[in-house]
Design an enzyme around this catalytic site. Structure first.
Site, PDB file in Angstrom:
ATOM      1  N   HIS A   1       0.829  -1.209   0.000  1.00  0.00           N
ATOM      2  CA  HIS A   1       0.000   0.000   0.000  1.00  0.00           C
ATOM      3  C   HIS A   1       0.864   1.259   0.000  1.00  0.00           C
ATOM      4  O   HIS A   1       0.693   2.146  -0.847  1.00  0.00           O
ATOM      5  CB  HIS A   1      -0.903  -0.020   1.231  1.00  0.00           C
ATOM      6  CG  HIS A   1      -1.760   1.188   1.382  1.00  0.00           C
ATOM      7  ND1 HIS A   1      -3.113   1.165   1.156  1.00  0.00           N
ATOM      8  CD2 HIS A   1      -1.463   2.461   1.735  1.00  0.00           C
ATOM      9  CE1 HIS A   1      -3.608   2.368   1.359  1.00  0.00           C
ATOM     10  NE2 HIS A   1      -2.618   3.181   1.724  1.00  0.00           N
ATOM     11  N   GLU A   2       1.774   1.344   0.944  1.00  0.00           N
ATOM     12  CA  GLU A   2       2.584   2.554   1.049  1.00  0.00           C
ATOM     13  C   GLU A   2       3.465   2.762  -0.177  1.00  0.00           C
ATOM     14  O   GLU A   2       3.705   3.899  -0.596  1.00  0.00           O
ATOM     15  CB  GLU A   2       3.429   2.522   2.320  1.00  0.00           C
ATOM     16  CG  GLU A   2       2.628   2.544   3.611  1.00  0.00           C
ATOM     17  CD  GLU A   2       1.637   3.685   3.685  1.00  0.00           C
ATOM     18  OE1 GLU A   2       1.896   4.753   3.107  1.00  0.00           O
ATOM     19  OE2 GLU A   2       0.584   3.506   4.326  1.00  0.00           O
TER      20      GLU A   2
ATOM     21  N   HIS B   1       3.082   6.708  -7.043  1.00  0.00           N
ATOM     22  CA  HIS B   1       2.339   7.899  -7.452  1.00  0.00           C
ATOM     23  C   HIS B   1       3.269   9.118  -7.443  1.00  0.00           C
ATOM     24  O   HIS B   1       3.191   9.982  -8.321  1.00  0.00           O
ATOM     25  CB  HIS B   1       1.159   8.100  -6.499  1.00  0.00           C
ATOM     26  CG  HIS B   1       0.090   9.002  -7.025  1.00  0.00           C
ATOM     27  ND1 HIS B   1      -0.985   9.394  -6.250  1.00  0.00           N
ATOM     28  CD2 HIS B   1      -0.087   9.609  -8.214  1.00  0.00           C
ATOM     29  CE1 HIS B   1      -1.773  10.186  -6.959  1.00  0.00           C
ATOM     30  NE2 HIS B   1      -1.240  10.340  -8.150  1.00  0.00           N
TER      31      HIS B   1
END
Length: 707
Positions: A496-497, A503
């Protein structure tokens, strides 16, 4: 749902500082010798990464003050220039103001989150109102606003490229949202509110960190900790005295409750977590009620019915009604599923000879027993296959290579702020440099709870900067010589991180304020949640899920069990999330005249009113008193965004599944159309252009086992 609370903390605080306060001293009066203060000049390290070998606590305050002074001098020059407003002398000049402040604040915010101390906390408290004043000095500057407004009024005649036009629109909207249209008297009132709120948020974070540390539970009898392994016990040895010390995670439920067999022990730990900031010397009730009241007054001053209405203006949800519409579509299914799960767990308690009614501190312990019976899945069987560095290098990095072509190299020559921090250099498929990645994975008293991502250096073509990004988690640190083994939930958190990191790494913007993760709260969690999908993808899983002793890949039998149990306990998971999300909204839809005299009663009534207290054994993921997302970070009226983006990420993965899954073509298309776009397009359009249709909620319900 991940405890990733703080991905927007730095973005929000930086944007506040990027526009914030002033000092009366001139540059010459506040200038320091750059040889004495390394923060005053750009680092000579690769990618301009912070040089932690020479940065000291004493450097931050003078560097921040000088950054504020330089920012204000730039703002005064823009606002008072006699020349007619142009994009270059107004919008671009605004974008270029505050370079020093940005650089110093990025480093300062990283340390105050991940490795703070008394000195840094004192500076943080002192600077908070100054940053608020600086933001007001920018966005409530009438001359400056009129220059921005004059450009916005004739924007079609300016012949701007698309990204420059977006930058103009963003600045104009930010001025209006911040209160640029208020009367002078109302602006002064707003400044008072903003300054007080900045002080309160800083106080909340400091108090909560103290509460988390003070709330740790010490046991002196080994029998109280029956169920924990010898390795776990060794890692929990109390360094300040005898026995074993159980630190508190930021969430309501604590991970060790799953393993601990003694009910009195579980209850003691749960109640320590539940009451850490309620009725203790670190009580936060007074802070949060004042924050909520001031936010309500601020929104009324700005012409809104409540803070949520004001806060949601630039989000995908737009208005509170749309958030509640999503909640109302999920609550009945979630609570019904949780009630079924509670019945199964109560039956397990009876089967094991327990004559008590299921309580919150029992849930995870007996739910694990139910899971073992239903799916024959034991977490201890799984953890040996999830060694932290292997997960990172052969799982997370491998998936990124297969999707986006990026590769990595370990860097041991880059100084870090703590010995546990890992550093990697990332490269494009053609060998071009992409940026630096820092991984800070282990819990410590100097680190706030949760997991998050942010930047030391932001991507920008304007300054020819490549990103320097860090991920922070809070996993128990193993004793020396022992491997760092993760639960599957912790593996997902790492994926997730790193989704947030991707991004940021793929940002391809001219202007730093539009770059990478500088998007709305209810979109920023989409790339990170989407990246979780690759943790169980067969090709990726078999590459990293290797036994830490033998190197053997995880057996297919265990993989099947993990997948089959994927919808287990989802009623609980969704209900605790909805309870927290609804608490957030209830705190932020109060009217300005509402007086909250009892925070605990307000919380109980908020849960009752939204029918999220019907399963008493399911508490909110965060209680109001330690809800750092909304009272100490940038997620006020925004915690719903985790559920909103969960809908997006399941819908997006459904597209990948129907278009060939994990491959370079799909990855590159997703990178080109979503991950690299930053805040240069309307987010609804960005998603629809890539997906080919509006997002649907059905894939999310299916993934949760609710359909």
């Amino acid at each position: 749902m991940k405890n990733i609370s703080f991905i927007l903390l730095l973005a929000v605080l930086f944007s506040a500082c990027k526009d914030s306060k002033t000092s009366d001293r001139s540059t010459s009066q506040n200038t320091m010798n750059t040889n004495e203060n390394p923060l005053l000049k750009e680092s000579s390290l690769p990618y301009h990464a912070p040089d932690f070998r020479v940065i000291e606590n004493s450097h931050f305050k003078p560097a921040l003050l000088q950054g504020i002074t330089e920012k204000m001098e730039a703002i005064d020059k823009i606002a008072n220039t006699p020349e007619a407003a142009t994009f270059e002398n107004t919008i671009l000049a605004l974008e270029k103001s505050g370079v020093l402040l940005e650089r110093v604040r990025n480093i300062f915010s990283a340390l105050t989150g991940a490795h703070t101390n008394d000195t840094l906390q004192a500076v943080q408290e002192e600077m908070a109102p100054k940053f608020s004043e600086l933001r007001d000095a920018v966005y409530l500057n009438e001359k400056l606003f009129q220059r921005v407004k004059s450009l916005h009024d004739r924007k079609e005649s300016l012949d701007l490229d698309a990204e420059s036009m977006k930058l103009l629109e963003e600045y104009f909207e930010d001025f209006e949202i911040a209160g640029a249209n208020l009367s002078n008297a109302d602006k002064e009132t707003l400044k008072m509110y903003n300054s007080r709120l900045a002080t309160l948020v800083t106080s909340f974070n400091k108090t909560l960190l103290e509460a988390n540390n003070a709330g740790a539970v010490v046991f002196t009898e080994k029998s109280d900790l029956k169920g924990l392994s010898e390795a776990q016990l060794k890692s929990l040895e109390n360094k300040e005295g005898k026995g074993w010390k159980i630190p508190l995670k930021n969430t309501t439920q604590q991970p060790l409750l799953q393993s601990l067999e003694k009910r009195e022990t579980r209850e003691k730990i749960f109640k320590a977590a539940w009451n850490r900031a309620d009725g203790t010397p670190q009580d936060t009730k007074g802070i949060i009620t004042e924050i909520a009241a001031l936010r309500a007054k601020k929104s009324a001053l700005l012409g809104f019915g409540n803070y949520a209405e004001w806060s949601l203006q630039k989000t995908m949800a737009k208005v509170p009604e749309n958030v509640f519409k999503m909640f109302n579509g999920l609550i009945p299914s979630a609570t019904a599923k949780a009630a079924q799960e509670a019945e199964e767990i109560q039956n397990m308690i009876r089967k094991k000879g327990g004559g008590f009614t299921l309580a919150p501190w029992d849930w995870n312990h007996y739910a694990e027993m139910v899971r073992k019976v239903k799916y024959d899945l034991d977490e201890d069987q799984i953890k040996p296959y999830f060694e932290l560095k292997t997960v990172l290098e052969k799982g997370i990095f491998y998936a990124a290579e297969r999707l986006y072509g990026i590769t990595f190299k370990v860097r041991t020559d880059i100084p870090t702020y703590h010995e546990d921090v890992l550093v990697y250099e990332l490269f494009e498929e053609n060998g071009d440099k992409l940026g630096l990645f820092y991984g800070d994975f282990f819990a410590r008293p100097s680190k706030r709870g949760g997991a998050w991502m942010s930047n030391f250096v932001n991507q920008s073509h304007l300054y020819q900067k490549k990103p320097v990004i860090y991920n922070v988690c809070n996993y128990p640190k193993p004793t020396e010589g022992e491997p760092a083994l993760l639960t599957y939930d912790e593996v997902e958190t790492m994926f997730h991180e790193f989704g947030h990191a991707l991004h940021g790494f793929f940002a391809d913007q001219q202007y730093p304020s539009l770059s990478g993760t500088s998007v709305a709260r209810d979109f920023v969690e989409f790339p990170s949640q989407f990246n979780e999908n690759w943790a169980l993808y067969p090709e990726v899983l078999k590459n990293y899920a290797l036994h830490y002793k033998t190197g053997e890949p995880i057996p297919q039998e265990l993989i099947n069990k993990i997948k089959q149990s994927g919808t287990f306990n989802q009623g609980y998971s969704l209900t605790e999330n909805l309870a927290a999300s609804n608490l957030d909204m209830q705190w932020h839809i109060i009217a300005s005249e509402t007086e909250i005299t009892d925070a605990n009663e307000f919380e109980k009534e908020a849960l009752r009113r939204t029918k999220l207290d019907v399963v008493s054994a399911v508490p909110p993921r965060y209680r109001s008193t330690y809800f750092a997302h909304i009272f100490g970070s940038g997620y006020a009226a925004g915690y719903y965004s985790y559920l909103w983006t969960e809908m997006l990420h399941h819908d997006a993965y459904n597209w990948f599944e129907t278009h060939g899954g994990l491959n370079r073509e799909n990855g590159q298309r997703f990178r080109n159309m979503v991950l690299s776009r930053g805040n240069t397009l309307p987010l609804e359009k960005m998603y629809k252009d890539w997906r080919g249709q509006e997002p649907k909620i059905d894939p999310m319900l299916k993934a949760r086992g609710l359909k």
